[in-house]
Design an enzyme around this catalytic site. Sequence first.
Site, PDB file in Angstrom:
ATOM      1  N   TYR A   1     103.272  24.765  70.504  1.00 16.96           N
ATOM      2  CA  TYR A   1     103.651  26.000  70.235  1.00 16.96           C
ATOM      3  C   TYR A   1     104.676  26.035  69.125  1.00 16.96           C
ATOM      4  O   TYR A   1     105.760  25.435  69.486  1.00 16.96           O
ATOM      5  CB  TYR A   1     104.301  26.871  71.502  1.00 16.96           C
TER       6      TYR A   1
ATOM      7  N   GLY B   1      81.648  77.653  68.119  1.00 17.26           N
ATOM      8  CA  GLY B   1      80.256  77.162  67.557  1.00 17.26           C
ATOM      9  C   GLY B   1      80.449  76.802  65.988  1.00 17.26           C
ATOM     10  O   GLY B   1      81.345  77.315  65.318  1.00 17.26           O
ATOM     11  N   THR B   2      79.412  76.306  65.474  1.00 15.21           N
ATOM     12  CA  THR B   2      79.560  75.843  64.118  1.00 15.21           C
ATOM     13  C   THR B   2      79.648  76.998  62.956  1.00 15.21           C
ATOM     14  O   THR B   2      80.129  76.862  61.835  1.00 15.21           O
ATOM     15  CB  THR B   2      78.214  74.988  63.670  1.00 15.21           C
TER      16      THR B   2
ATOM     17  N   ARG C   1      80.183  66.015  75.044  1.00 12.66           N
ATOM     18  CA  ARG C   1      78.988  65.023  75.185  1.00 12.66           C
ATOM     19  C   ARG C   1      79.560  63.592  75.271  1.00 12.66           C
ATOM     20  O   ARG C   1      78.949  62.613  75.696  1.00 12.66           O
ATOM     21  CB  ARG C   1      77.694  65.343  74.518  1.00 12.66           C
TER      22      ARG C   1
ATOM     23  N   ALA D   1      84.533  69.850  61.918  1.00 14.54           N
ATOM     24  CA  ALA D   1      84.998  68.603  62.682  1.00 14.54           C
ATOM     25  C   ALA D   1      85.911  69.216  63.794  1.00 14.54           C
ATOM     26  O   ALA D   1      86.744  68.412  64.021  1.00 14.54           O
ATOM     27  CB  ALA D   1      85.734  67.518  61.632  1.00 14.54           C
TER      28      ALA D   1
ATOM     29  N   ARG E   1     115.960   9.797  75.854  1.00 15.02           N
ATOM     30  CA  ARG E   1     115.216   9.655  76.970  1.00 15.02           C
ATOM     31  C   ARG E   1     116.051   8.864  78.057  1.00 15.02           C
ATOM     32  O   ARG E   1     117.197   8.315  77.599  1.00 15.02           O
ATOM     33  CB  ARG E   1     114.136   8.384  76.528  1.00 15.02           C
TER      34      ARG E   1
HETATM   35  C1  UD1 Z   1      73.967  70.821  65.037  1.00 11.48           C
HETATM   36  C2  UD1 Z   1      73.079  71.871  64.591  1.00 11.48           C
HETATM   37  C3  UD1 Z   1      71.701  71.499  64.794  1.00 11.48           C
HETATM   38  C4  UD1 Z   1      71.411  70.069  63.960  1.00 11.48           C
HETATM   39  C5  UD1 Z   1      72.660  69.154  64.545  1.00 11.48           C
HETATM   40  C6  UD1 Z   1      72.524  67.979  63.460  1.00 11.48           C
HETATM   41  C7  UD1 Z   1      74.189  74.307  64.987  1.00 11.48           C
HETATM   42  C8  UD1 Z   1      74.081  75.382  66.037  1.00 11.48           C
HETATM   43  N1  UD1 Z   1      73.388  73.214  65.440  1.00 11.48           N
HETATM   44  O1  UD1 Z   1      73.909  70.809  66.388  1.00 11.48           O
HETATM   45  O2  UD1 Z   1      70.686  72.359  64.358  1.00 11.48           O
HETATM   46  O3  UD1 Z   1      70.240  69.418  64.321  1.00 11.48           O
HETATM   47  O4  UD1 Z   1      74.013  69.523  64.203  1.00 11.48           O
HETATM   48  O5  UD1 Z   1      73.490  66.887  63.933  1.00 11.48           O
HETATM   49  O6  UD1 Z   1      74.856  74.108  64.162  1.00 11.48           O
HETATM   50  N2  UD1 Z   1      81.971  72.129  65.409  1.00 11.48           N
HETATM   51  C9  UD1 Z   1      83.198  72.822  64.952  1.00 11.48           C
HETATM   52  N3  UD1 Z   1      83.346  73.777  66.027  1.00 11.48           N
HETATM   53  C10 UD1 Z   1      82.725  74.255  66.766  1.00 11.48           C
HETATM   54  C11 UD1 Z   1      81.574  73.439  67.140  1.00 11.48           C
HETATM   55  C12 UD1 Z   1      81.315  72.322  66.266  1.00 11.48           C
HETATM   56  O7  UD1 Z   1      83.741  72.428  63.956  1.00 11.48           O
HETATM   57  O8  UD1 Z   1      83.179  75.272  67.443  1.00 11.48           O
HETATM   58  C13 UD1 Z   1      81.541  70.834  64.535  1.00 11.48           C
HETATM   59  C14 UD1 Z   1      81.388  69.593  65.385  1.00 11.48           C
HETATM   60  O9  UD1 Z   1      82.873  69.016  65.261  1.00 11.48           O
HETATM   61  C15 UD1 Z   1      80.393  68.682  64.639  1.00 11.48           C
HETATM   62  C16 UD1 Z   1      79.629  69.854  63.824  1.00 11.48           C
HETATM   63  O10 UD1 Z   1      80.386  70.900  63.978  1.00 11.48           O
HETATM   64  O11 UD1 Z   1      81.107  67.691  63.789  1.00 11.48           O
HETATM   65  C17 UD1 Z   1      78.367  69.828  64.772  1.00 11.48           C
HETATM   66  O12 UD1 Z   1      78.596  70.159  65.975  1.00 11.48           O
HETATM   67  P1  UD1 Z   1      77.771  69.693  67.204  1.00 11.48           P
HETATM   68  O13 UD1 Z   1      78.145  70.407  68.472  1.00 11.48           O
HETATM   69  O14 UD1 Z   1      77.524  68.387  67.242  1.00 11.48           O
HETATM   70  O15 UD1 Z   1      76.246  70.314  67.133  1.00 11.48           O
HETATM   71  P2  UD1 Z   1      74.551  69.761  67.435  1.00 11.48           P
HETATM   72  O16 UD1 Z   1      74.588  70.163  68.672  1.00 11.48           O
HETATM   73  O17 UD1 Z   1      74.559  68.259  66.847  1.00 11.48           O
HETATM   74 CA    CA Z   2      76.065  66.940  66.503  1.00 14.92          CA
END
Ligand code: UD1
Ligand code: CA
Length: 449
Positions: free
Chosen positions: A350, A72-73, A13, A7, A424
């Site tokens: 009121y 990234g995730t 976006r 999260a 009055r």
């Molecule tokens: C991600 C998946 C995608 C999948 C989709 C499903 C990856 C690379 N891609 O894409 O394959 O189909 O979810 O919904 O995982 N987050 C972090 N730190 C970061 C980046 C993101 O904690 O540095 C968290 C975000 O808050 C979010 C989650 O990871 O809750 C997913 O990130 P998001 O950018 O929404 O990934 P998608 O592009 O949707």
């Molecule tokens: Ca997402």
Amino acid sequence: MEAVILAAGKSTRMKSDTSKIFYKIAGKEVIFYIVNALDGYKTHIVTNKKNHETIKKIFPNCQAHIQELQKGTGDALKSALPFINEKSFVVVNGDTPLIKRADIEAAKVLFDSKDLDCVVLTATLDEPYGYGRIVRKNNKLEIVEEKDADEEIKKIKEINSGIYIFKTVFAKKAILNIINSNKSGEYYLTDIIKYTDKIETIEVDKENILGINTRKDLTKVRKILQQKIIDRFENVTFIDPDTTYINYDVEIGKDCIIFPNVSLRDKTKIGKNCIIDTGSVIENSIIKDNVHIKPYSVIEESCIDSNAQIGPFAHLRPFSEIGQEVKIGNFVEVKKSVLKKGTKASHLTYIGDAELGEDVNVGCGTITCNYDGYKKNKTIIGDRVFIGSDVQLVAPVEIEHDSLIAAGTTVTQHVEPYSLVLSRVPQVNKPGWVKRYREKMEALSKKEK
Ligand code: UD1
Ligand code: CA
């Protein structure tokens, strides 16, 4: 089982200063629904620095871990991995509030039955745009992100839900291998599945995994979640569920009828047999049985006892206590006041900072003058007091029981029981005055011409 919610993302976006996990649906944050689905799991939340304190406060039972930079995730999961102790764990994206615990449990059964390194929950979407695609080649599985996909891969409709079960030893080792050589320059969690053959997928209902990336997605998810909340009330009639907004914590009793465009918010609790008519907004209030809230009434943090009638176009502001059989009519505003059983204020009034006894009649246009520019003052009105129309009650003031306040009176002094109160200016009638006046004026204007 242990769970990790990712999260920490930037929510780019959403084009907003607020992180998408904090957007509210039916009165609860997006992430609340995920934490809730994982109830009983040892849950870790990966958060960015900005949201860390808020996450800790909202979810004191979860462990919050900071991801320093949003790389990234894969990098996000890395921030939580050192704290995972169990043999396996589930990872869930923080933006998929429709997830079902049963889906995760089914995946766990598959995971355990085959001693796998990973199970990926997938779904088949008619419009897979934006999701990572599941690419199957020679018994190998790969996830390719939208940005990195070629035209052939973009046609694949099977997508990655962002929910996975991992074997802990595998994840801790494989995460070290991922690199950021892709279009986004991010460390993709989805890359780690390349490092094992002991992986399977399990397909779940596409509705359960909808992710929120944009405000359009938020609207879509909100519609579905709102419908699910409304479906909980099997003994309540909703005239038009599509325009009815019921928050997650709301309770509604048997045989109530909820008309279109109604919003029931926060912890509002409605008893049995009530009618909540068109356009009413009720926030954090308790409404007992057989109450009729007529159209376009607004009720905030108030209590309404049984058989009362409110509205149309009434406004109950915070801390109003409305007794049994009380009638509050059109364009009446009540604030921080108690109205006991059977009291009526039917029109244009009121009532602020007041205590009204039983069976009081408040005439049209009555006003409690509760504010002196510095503080709020109290008005106390005893049982069976009859207040005529257009009366001002200059607080602090008390009118004891069974008194009659004549229309047009300005009450500034204490009133003893059974008193008639009049203030009055004596009426003066001048017969024929208008006729004489007109004659004079017409004569004057002729002269000027
Ligand atoms: C991600 C998946 C995608 C999948 C989709 C499903 C990856 C690379 N891609 O894409 O394959 O189909 O979810 O919904 O995982 N987050 C972090 N730190 C970061 C980046 C993101 O904690 O540095 C968290 C975000 O808050 C979010 C989650 O990871 O809750 C997913 O990130 P998001 O950018 O929404 O990934 P998608 O592009 O949707
Ligand atoms: Ca997402």
